[in-house]
Design a protein around this motif. Sequence first.
Motif, PDB file in Angstrom:
ATOM      1  N   ILE A  27       8.117  12.752  -1.872  1.00 24.39           N
ATOM      2  CA  ILE A  27       7.907  11.351  -1.535  1.00 24.39           C
ATOM      3  C   ILE A  27       9.265  10.723  -1.269  1.00 24.39           C
ATOM      4  N   ASP A  28       9.404  10.073  -0.109  1.00 15.92           N
ATOM      5  CA  ASP A  28      10.613   9.313   0.174  1.00 15.92           C
ATOM      6  C   ASP A  28      10.434   7.955  -0.477  1.00 15.92           C
ATOM      7  N   ILE A  29      11.159   7.707  -1.539  1.00 20.03           N
ATOM      8  CA  ILE A  29      10.974   6.511  -2.351  1.00 20.03           C
ATOM      9  C   ILE A  29      11.195   5.240  -1.542  1.00 20.03           C
ATOM     10  N   SER A  34       9.878  -1.156  -0.869  1.00 23.57           N
ATOM     11  CA  SER A  34      10.582  -1.842   0.219  1.00 23.57           C
ATOM     12  C   SER A  34      11.861  -2.497  -0.292  1.00 23.57           C
ATOM     13  N   LYS A  35      12.691  -2.894   0.642  1.00 20.47           N
ATOM     14  CA  LYS A  35      13.928  -3.594   0.289  1.00 20.47           C
ATOM     15  C   LYS A  35      13.608  -4.906  -0.426  1.00 20.47           C
ATOM     16  N   LEU A  40      13.731  -7.590  -6.103  1.00 20.62           N
ATOM     17  CA  LEU A  40      13.144  -8.330  -7.226  1.00 20.62           C
ATOM     18  C   LEU A  40      13.596  -7.798  -8.591  1.00 20.62           C
ATOM     19  N   TYR A  41      14.080  -6.559  -8.644  1.00 20.60           N
ATOM     20  CA  TYR A  41      14.517  -5.974  -9.908  1.00 20.60           C
ATOM     21  C   TYR A  41      15.906  -6.479 -10.255  1.00 20.60           C
ATOM     22  N   TYR A 104      19.595   0.541   0.204  1.00 22.12           N
ATOM     23  CA  TYR A 104      19.499  -0.880   0.544  1.00 22.12           C
ATOM     24  C   TYR A 104      20.824  -1.625   0.422  1.00 22.12           C
ATOM     25  N   GLU A 105      21.898  -0.878   0.131  1.00 19.06           N
ATOM     26  CA  GLU A 105      23.247  -1.438   0.078  1.00 19.06           C
ATOM     27  C   GLU A 105      23.297  -2.740  -0.703  1.00 19.06           C
TER      28      GLU A 105
END
Length: 106
Positions: A27-29, A34-35, A40-41, A104-105
């Motif tokens: 699975i590609d996480i 999503s970005k 949100l974390y 996501y840099e």
Amino acid sequence: MKIFSAFIVSVLGIFSSNIDAGELKKIDISEVISKEEFALYKNVADFIEKSPKVTIIVKPDQDDVSIYGTDVVKSLTGSDCNRDGVMDDNATCNAVYYKLWMIYER
């Protein structure tokens, strides 16, 4: 009888190759999270806490059996950080978070 045995072996071989191929899929996480969701974390601890939970059944300790009897069932619940349906350890969760952070840099 030899033909029937060969048929059974062939069928089992086909099924086992299909199972192996399915298990090899990764699975590609970044396709799962999503970005926007990742943003949100607050940190890795928040990511682990808010990840889906997985419960597994484990063998009870001898203490559990002596207290609750032989019919006792013991389970553990933990996080599934990489969303593959398997409980992950802390190192795996950290690696998944880091991979998403790099993608996501942040």
